[in-house]
Motif scaffolding. Structure first.
Motif, PDB file in Angstrom:
ATOM      1  N   SER A  37       0.561  -1.217  -0.001  1.00 32.21           N
ATOM      2  CA  SER A  37      -0.085   0.167  -0.119  1.00 32.21           C
ATOM      3  C   SER A  37       1.122   1.587   0.228  1.00 32.21           C
ATOM      4  O   SER A  37       2.115   1.079   0.285  1.00 32.21           O
ATOM      5  N   ARG A  38       0.417   2.636  -0.391  1.00 32.89           N
ATOM      6  CA  ARG A  38       0.557   3.817  -0.244  1.00 32.89           C
ATOM      7  C   ARG A  38       1.612   4.467   1.145  1.00 32.89           C
ATOM      8  O   ARG A  38       2.372   4.639   1.689  1.00 32.89           O
ATOM      9  N   ARG A  39       1.020   3.919   2.281  1.00 33.58           N
ATOM     10  CA  ARG A  39       0.788   3.614   3.515  1.00 33.58           C
ATOM     11  C   ARG A  39       2.024   3.486   3.782  1.00 33.58           C
ATOM     12  O   ARG A  39       3.148   3.085   4.117  1.00 33.58           O
TER      13      ARG A  39
ATOM     14  N   LEU B  59       4.283   2.306   1.787  1.00 33.62           N
ATOM     15  CA  LEU B  59       5.508   2.871   0.905  1.00 33.62           C
ATOM     16  C   LEU B  59       6.048   4.051   1.752  1.00 33.62           C
ATOM     17  O   LEU B  59       7.565   4.155   1.610  1.00 33.62           O
ATOM     18  N   LYS B  60       5.388   4.622   2.234  1.00 36.71           N
ATOM     19  CA  LYS B  60       5.626   6.112   3.250  1.00 36.71           C
ATOM     20  C   LYS B  60       6.181   5.853   4.373  1.00 36.71           C
ATOM     21  O   LYS B  60       7.682   6.270   4.151  1.00 36.71           O
TER      22      LYS B  60
END
Length: 505
Positions: free
Chosen positions: A239-241, A243-244
């Motif tokens: 997910s993008r979260r 990755l961050k």
């Protein structure tokens, strides 16, 4: 630098070199997935097949096997808790936990992304800083190397799980096992019991296979077998979260990997352990590590890939191998009539820069192949473990035999698997054992050399500002988790005490 890179890409982008780069990274990925083989063994086996090739083409393929193995060993580490190579031991801790939580695809994806970013950054740094870093590495003698080994041992606290005492016990056991064989710098045999097979010591890869691979199988069998994972496909995609959250860990892992990979003899295994230890120490939620923290996968994976590229700095510039794999590659250079050293960049610019730019091309190929395949690799976990167990045991035994080259390795791997079972049964951490087994000989070698350098006076360490700084950082790194844990416990105690008193009144 731009002119050199242009020369390199012109050479490495030829159809023949692109083809062999692709073959190398694919073969490396497959070899890395097989327990115990790893890049060093894979390259050593395949070198004879390259004797009729152009030197640049052959080196591009062998280098592709090298960093292809980095990712291949991660696949088996995440999916079946069996690191294909020692540099993936750190990844097992959180990668396999993520897999058991239905997040195997995310673990493999962040590994591919972190590895790619680390590889690209390290290639650019390699192109820009190879010469000055090689000069700096020349200033690192036995004293500084010993300080680095102490710094590495300080990370053991980070691998101890919930009990520092158990972690230190396992590290002590690993260091003790590493002393089996002929003493470093002497001819005295230690703890061999008169066995000729033990004169060469215990191969840490064989022990690692037993403790992690077959030990995990025995644990699962004793518990009635693990149920196959039934994760939804969307749970297998990163997910993008995430990755961050993993981005800072990738940055720190890349920096540490490149720094320690540039030092002669350090290798990518040491870099991955250090990156994991540092990441856990600086984390605001260290209790998540070992339970499926994505940063626990991103940091060591970024570090070992950055270190793999940085290993070529001393290899190309000084003719000194950066690790065991580049030692084999150094032999390949000589076989092809190429002499690594300070003059190599001037005498063979096309070969050097063609090889360096092939790292970029090979890692792009790895990302394109493996990132979309991560969720598909994770589907292996959907198979009933009763079908997987025989394959795990078979390839583990084959890998142990291939590493040691004798049947005694099978005895060692069986005993190590029993040890691994009891460690899991009584909740003792396995990673400190392997870390002690790996770092033991390296630390002993540095200590013997330091003692000889100082004629028996170890106070010579205090005469090196670099060594003193590294030892201070080791003290901070080793003490930080314990201090932070104590402070956190006191804060929680202070927060709950008023509530408790109010409830009683």
């Amino acid at each position: 630098m731009l002119e050199n890179l242009a020369t390199g890409f012109a050479a490495s982008l030829s159809p023949e070199n692109l083809l062999w780069c692709l073959i190398g990274v694919v073969a490396g990925t497959v070899i890395g997935m097989l327990p115990g083989l790893g890049a060093t063994t894979g390259i050593a086996i395949l070198i004879p097949l390259t004797l009729g090739m152009d030197p640049l083409t052959a080196l591009i393929m062998l280098a592709g096997i090298y960093y292809g193995c980095q990712y291949g060993s991660t696949i088996s580490a995440v999916l079946i808790a069996t690191p294909g190579d020692a540099n993936a031991v750190s990844t097992v801790l959180d990668g396999y936990a993520m897999a058991r939580n239905g997040r195997a695809g995310a673990a493999l994806a962040i590994s591919a992304i972190g590895s790619f970013i680390a590889a690209i950054v390290s290639v650019l740094l390699l192109a820009a800083l190879a010469a000055p870093i090689a000069d700096l590495a020349l200033d690192f003698g036995p004293v500084e190397n010993f300080a680095i080994m102490v710094f590495a041992l300080a990370t053991i606290v980070s691998f101890s799980g919930g009990s520092v005492s158990k972690g230190l016990m396992m590290a002590g056991l690993g260091i003790f096992l590493s002393t089996v064989g002929v003493a470093m710098g002497f001819t005295t045999a230690r703890f061999t019991g008169g066995s000729v097979n033990l004169l060469g010591g215990l191969d840490f890869v064989v022990v690692m296979i037993g403790v992690f691979a077959i030990g995990e199988v025995l644990t699962q069998v004793s518990q009635g077998g693990a149920a196959p994972i039934r994760a939804r496909f969307r749970d297998l995609v990163i997910s993008r979260r995430e990755l961050k959250e993993a981005a800072p860990a990738i940055g720190r892992g890349t920096g540490l990997g490149f720094l320690f990979g540039s030092l002669p003899g350090a290798g990518s295994t040491l870099a991955s352990f250090l990156a994991y230890g540092v990441e856990k120490s600086v984390s605001k939620r260290p209790e998540e590590f070992g339970k499926g923290a994505i940063r626990g996968v991103a940091a060591p994976e970024s570090a070992n890939n950055a270190a793999a590229n940085a290993n070529f700095i001393p290899t190309l510039s000084l003719g000194v191998p950066g690790g065991s794999t580049t030692a084999v590659l150094l032999g390949a250079f000589i076989m092809y009539g190429v002499q690594p050293g300070p003059l190599l960049f001037e005498e063979e610019p096309v070969l050097v820069w063609g090889l360096i730019t092939s790292f970029f091309i090979g890692n792009v190929i790895l990302l394109v192949l493996n990132l979309p395949m991560a969720p598909l690799f994770a589907q292996i976990l959907r198979l009933p473990y009763n079908y997987l167990y025989p394959f795990i045991i078979f390839f583990s035994l084959i890998g142990a035999f291939a590493v040691a080259g004798n049947s005694f390795a099978l005895v060692v791997v069986v005993l190590a698997s029993l040890l691994g079972y009891f460690l899991k049964r009584f909740d003792y951490p396995s990673a400190p054992l392997i870390l002690g087994l790996i770092l033991g000989p390296m630390t002993e070698k540095a200590l013997v050399q330091t003692s000889a350098f100082g004629r028996g006076d170890l106070s010579i360490i205090l005469g090196s500002p670099v060594a003193v700084v590294i030892l201070v950082l080791a003290l901070v790194l080793g003490a930080a988790p314990v201090i932070l844990r104590t402070i956190r416990a006191r804060r929680e105690s202070d927060d709950t005490s008023p509530k408790t008193l109010q409830g009683v009144s």
